[in-house]
Design an enzyme around this catalytic site. Structure first.
Site, PDB file in Angstrom:
ATOM      1  N   TYR A   1     -51.720  26.902 -76.292  1.00  0.00           N
ATOM      2  CA  TYR A   1     -51.994  26.855 -77.732  1.00  0.00           C
ATOM      3  C   TYR A   1     -53.500  26.766 -77.998  1.00  0.00           C
ATOM      4  CZ  TYR A   1     -50.622  26.160 -82.603  1.00  0.00           C
ATOM      5  OH  TYR A   1     -50.423  26.312 -83.955  1.00  0.00           O
TER       6      TYR A   1
ATOM      7  N   LYS B   1     -55.471  23.642 -86.185  1.00  0.00           N
ATOM      8  CA  LYS B   1     -54.369  23.012 -86.912  1.00  0.00           C
ATOM      9  C   LYS B   1     -54.633  21.527 -87.153  1.00  0.00           C
ATOM     10  CE  LYS B   1     -51.556  26.584 -87.366  1.00  0.00           C
ATOM     11  NZ  LYS B   1     -51.278  27.186 -88.692  1.00  0.00           N
TER      12      LYS B   1
END
Length: 261
Positions: free
Chosen positions: A162, A169
């Site tokens: 990720y 995020k």
């Protein structure tokens, strides 16, 4: 799961903008469909001419009164969309921001090696664009409203592959809290929705994503993957007056996966 019956018009009279529909597997599509099923009017954007043929039939299904291009990296397009919202409706009740992007060479490498240009591009599209949408939506939310963005558990823990998107995020979730505090006195609520892993066009860019899907299904307490309708129903609930005192939250819609080690 099924969306509430079309005659349950719990959001009738509400008007909202949904950004991020790419096709009928998009989280944004699940949200738009849920809002429309509950009686809201929904404006829809598409990324570019290449994306338009995939999104236009969905916009027709929603009976969207506004259907416009929006690439947040193109100067002036976001402002044009909000100007059209003001011309058409004069007000706005909700915004769903369901977009994120990182250049392939930036997303695929280690965070410690991320180039400055790739970092700025990732943050610009994945985080700053939400802040800018909030700025443009604020004067149109004359009677309050709700702003939504999409996040993922990789913001809180290290999820393999990720990478820099987890950093973006995390920044996005922090922005949600600050925006909620600043806009709350005007009756504007702000939330991040954190779905579990599901197959979308955006997630296809994450290496070994199929393995992540399988791991999520096996480990989550619910023992199943969420779908876009699960996410849409949860998002639509938070736009209802019944949720008027819920704000600044990261709502996990992941079958409980985030609570498991």
């Amino acid at each position: 799961m099924s969306i509430p019956a079309a005659n349950a018009k719990l959001l009738e009279g509400r008007k909202g903008l949904v950004v991020g529909i790419a096709n009928d597997r998009s989280i944004a599509w699940g949200c738009a469909r849920a809002f429309r099923a509950l009686g809201a009017e929904v404006a829809v954007t598409y990324l570019n001419d290449k994306a338009k043929p995939h999104v236009e039939p969905l916009a027709r299904e929603l009976e969207a009164p506004i259907f416009m291009p929006l690439d947040v990296a193109v100067s002036g397009q976001m402002e044009a969309v909000f100007e059209e919202v003001e011309r058409t409706w004069g007000e706005l009740d909700f915004v769903v921001h369901s977009i994120a992007f990182s250049p392939k060479d930036t997303l695929g490498g280690r965070v410690v090696d991320v180039p400055r240009e790739g970092f700025l591009k990732t943050m610009d599209i994945s985080c700053w664009s939400f802040i800018r949408m909030a700025h443009l939506a604020e004067p149109l939310m004359k009677n309050g409203g709700t702003l939504f963005t999409m996040t993922y558990h990789g913001s809180q823990v290290v999820v393999e592959n990720y990478n820099i998107m987890g950093v973006a995020k995390a920044a996005l979730e922090s922005a949600v809290r600050y925006l909620a505090a600043e806009l709350g006195p005007k009756g504007i609520r702000v939330h991040a929705i954190s779905p579990g892993a599901l197959a979308t066009r955006a997630s296809s860019g994450i290496p070994e994503f199929d393995a992540l899907l399988e791991r999520t299904k096996v480990k989550s307490p619910a023992r199943e993957l969420v779908d876009i309708d699960d996410v849409g129903a949860a998002t639509a609930f938070l736009a209802h007056d019944a949720a008027r005192l819920i704000t600044g939250q990261v709502l996990y819609v992941d079958g409980g996966y985030h609570i498991v080690d």
